[in-house]
Scaffold this motif. Structure first.
Motif, PDB file in Angstrom:
ATOM      1  N   LYS A 157      -6.744  11.042 -23.737  1.00  0.00           N
ATOM      2  CA  LYS A 157      -5.766  12.014 -24.545  1.00  0.00           C
ATOM      3  C   LYS A 157      -5.494  11.866 -25.612  1.00  0.00           C
ATOM      4  N   TYR A 173      -9.056  11.905  -8.832  1.00  0.00           N
ATOM      5  CA  TYR A 173      -8.043  12.085  -9.714  1.00  0.00           C
ATOM      6  C   TYR A 173      -8.250  13.404 -10.390  1.00  0.00           C
ATOM      7  N   ALA A 189     -14.288  10.156  -9.973  1.00  0.00           N
ATOM      8  CA  ALA A 189     -13.292  10.592 -10.411  1.00  0.00           C
ATOM      9  C   ALA A 189     -12.765  12.007 -10.147  1.00  0.00           C
ATOM     10  N   ILE A 248      -7.471   7.349 -18.837  1.00  0.00           N
ATOM     11  CA  ILE A 248      -7.190   8.727 -18.851  1.00  0.00           C
ATOM     12  C   ILE A 248      -6.027   9.021 -20.127  1.00  0.00           C
ATOM     13  N   THR A 249      -4.957   8.105 -20.204  1.00  0.00           N
ATOM     14  CA  THR A 249      -4.116   8.251 -21.358  1.00  0.00           C
ATOM     15  C   THR A 249      -4.495   8.067 -22.756  1.00  0.00           C
ATOM     16  N   ASN A 296      -6.744  15.085 -12.608  1.00  0.00           N
ATOM     17  CA  ASN A 296      -6.510  15.393 -14.093  1.00  0.00           C
ATOM     18  C   ASN A 296      -7.756  14.966 -14.930  1.00  0.00           C
ATOM     19  N   THR A 297      -8.597  14.339 -14.153  1.00  0.00           N
ATOM     20  CA  THR A 297      -9.858  13.886 -14.934  1.00  0.00           C
ATOM     21  C   THR A 297     -10.839  15.005 -15.025  1.00  0.00           C
ATOM     22  N   TYR A 333     -15.615   6.477 -16.764  1.00  0.00           N
ATOM     23  CA  TYR A 333     -14.240   5.539 -16.203  1.00  0.00           C
ATOM     24  C   TYR A 333     -15.020   4.326 -15.479  1.00  0.00           C
ATOM     25  N   THR A 364     -15.004  13.753 -18.606  1.00  0.00           N
ATOM     26  CA  THR A 364     -14.781  12.353 -18.396  1.00  0.00           C
ATOM     27  C   THR A 364     -15.300  12.088 -16.770  1.00  0.00           C
ATOM     28  N   LYS A 411      -5.824   5.131 -14.936  1.00  0.00           N
ATOM     29  CA  LYS A 411      -4.771   5.705 -15.580  1.00  0.00           C
ATOM     30  C   LYS A 411      -4.768   5.252 -16.845  1.00  0.00           C
TER      31      LYS A 411
END
Ligand code: PLP
Length: 383
Positions: free
Chosen positions: A186, A213, A209, A182-183, A215-216, A166, A204, A179
């Motif tokens: 995926k 975050y 992160a 991340i998208t 979801n990372t 990141y 990641t 953001k």
């Protein structure tokens, strides 16, 4: 003996940090300890055994050279992953020694496959994809060719990881950019899956992160700075402060840096102290010379601004920091003498000097300050 300063590494602080970080990511997630830059200045020979004692069995380095240096101090059960530089000759060495590595362009991938075929041993690869940091990684438009190649050469590699990095997760101002990364990551992952290519580990997150975050976090986290007890930024600290709803700082710094007074002397009013005329004694002064200068990691930018601890008091650096010495004003501190302990970073009695304050004074990043501490300074583990 034979050193003008030394570094202490606290085992207790390290264990505390690992416990805290593991609690955040959960037990099922792989913890990779990032030990590039001589373990952020702490010494790989110190950090690797401590990390293994704390149950860590995965280490990330930047280059083949760093992997080469880490290998002898590492248990044969632990894994090493090279995230950056690896030239063609080093690929052979890496495959032979079961060292995993990032692959971010076709050239390296082809070389890895070719070498694996020659050695009759699979290369352990982590495919890095470009999601917006714009350093290394395959672009989305390269996917068709990459997938074709991977399908064709399946028996020569192990698809151990799919990863990205990141672009500044430590700063809230990068929120949208992260953001989007991340998208896009995926999307990359779905693309691989659709073609039956499934990485063992999706990873990641760096410290910032993972801390901000959730979801990372995915299957593995590459923890660097936080395991050494530093927040990637004050914002990261604030975020956790609110989330953990605890007043105490959950991270503890491992590193202290100490020396001792070389000489104490008096200077009459009206004299300049040190090179040039940056500091004038406007009264009779007592000064102490410390055998640590910019060659030893004490930035010249701290001339007339730095602070050290002597006899439990904070004393200012006066004059310019030279190659091997710095001078401090001890006029108001009774009894200072040759051999007194000097703390550049860390605690003495009730005071402490943090790397953060040090960084602010010299306009350095904590990452930079740590990795500039010369490898030659002896490092000791304390409990
Ligand atoms: C340095 C690095 C990390 C660790 O970063 P920290 O901010 O120290 O946690 C993770 N991933 C990559 C690719 C890195 O280069």
């Amino acid at each position: 003996m034979f050193n003008t300063s030394y570094i202490e590494i606290s085992k207790k602080a390290f264990k505390n940090n690992i416990r805290y970080l593991k609690k955040i990511i959960g037990n099922d997630i792989r913890f990779s300890s990032v030990i590039k830059g001589n373990a952020y200045g702490h010494g790989v020979e110190n950090i690797v055994p401590l990390a293994e004692e704390a149950g860590i069995d995965h280490f990330s380095v930047f280059s083949a050279k760093e992997a080469y240096d880490a290998l002898p101090v590492m248990s044969p059960k632990s894994r090493i992953m090279i995230m950056g530089m690896l030239d063609d000759e080093e690929i052979e060495w890496a495959i032979e020694n079961d060292i995993a590595f990032f692959v971010f362009d076709m050239g390296r991938l082809e070389k890895a496959v070719e070498t694996a075929r020659m050695l009759q041993k699979k290369a352990c690869i982590h495919i890095e994809v470009e999601t917006g940091f714009n350093r290394t990684g395959f672009d989305y438009k390269e996917m068709p060719a990459l997938i074709d190649y991977l399908k064709k050469e399946k028996e020569h590699y192990l698809f151990e990881g799919l990863c990205t990095h990141y672009a500044g997760a430590e700063s809230l101002s990068n929120y949208l950019r992260i953001k989007n990364q991340i998208t896009l990551f995926k999307r990359f992952h779905r693309y691989f899956s659709r073609h039956g290519l499934n990485p063992q580990l999706r990873h990641t997150a760096c410290s910032a992160a993972a801390l901000t975050y959730p979801n990372t976090i995915m299957d593995m986290v590459r923890f660097g700075i936080a395991q050494y007890g530093f927040w990637p930024s004050p914002e990261t600290h604030m975020f956790r402060f609110q989330k953990d709803s605890s007043d105490a700082n959950p991270l503890r710094r491992l590193l202290s840096w100490k020396s001792k007074v070389m000489v104490v002397k008096e200077v009459e009013a009206g004299n300049f102290i040190g090179y040039g005329s940056s500091y004038l004694a406007n009264k009779r002064m007592k000064i102490a010379i410390i055998p640590v200068g910019y060659a030893n990691g004490f930035s010249r930018a701290l001339s007339n601004t730095g602070r050290v601890l002597i006899r439990g008091r904070r004393v200012p650096v006066i004059g310019t920091v030279t190659m091997n010495t710095l001078t401090v004003n001890v006029t108001d501190i009774p009894g200072v003498e040759r051999g007194d302990e000097v703390v550049m970073i860390g605690k003495q009695k009730r005071l402490s000097i943090s790397i953060a304050s040090f960084c602010e004074m010299s306009e350095q990043l904590n990452y930079q300050l740590l990795t500039r501490l010369p490898a030659g300074i002896p490092r000791f583990i304390v409990t």
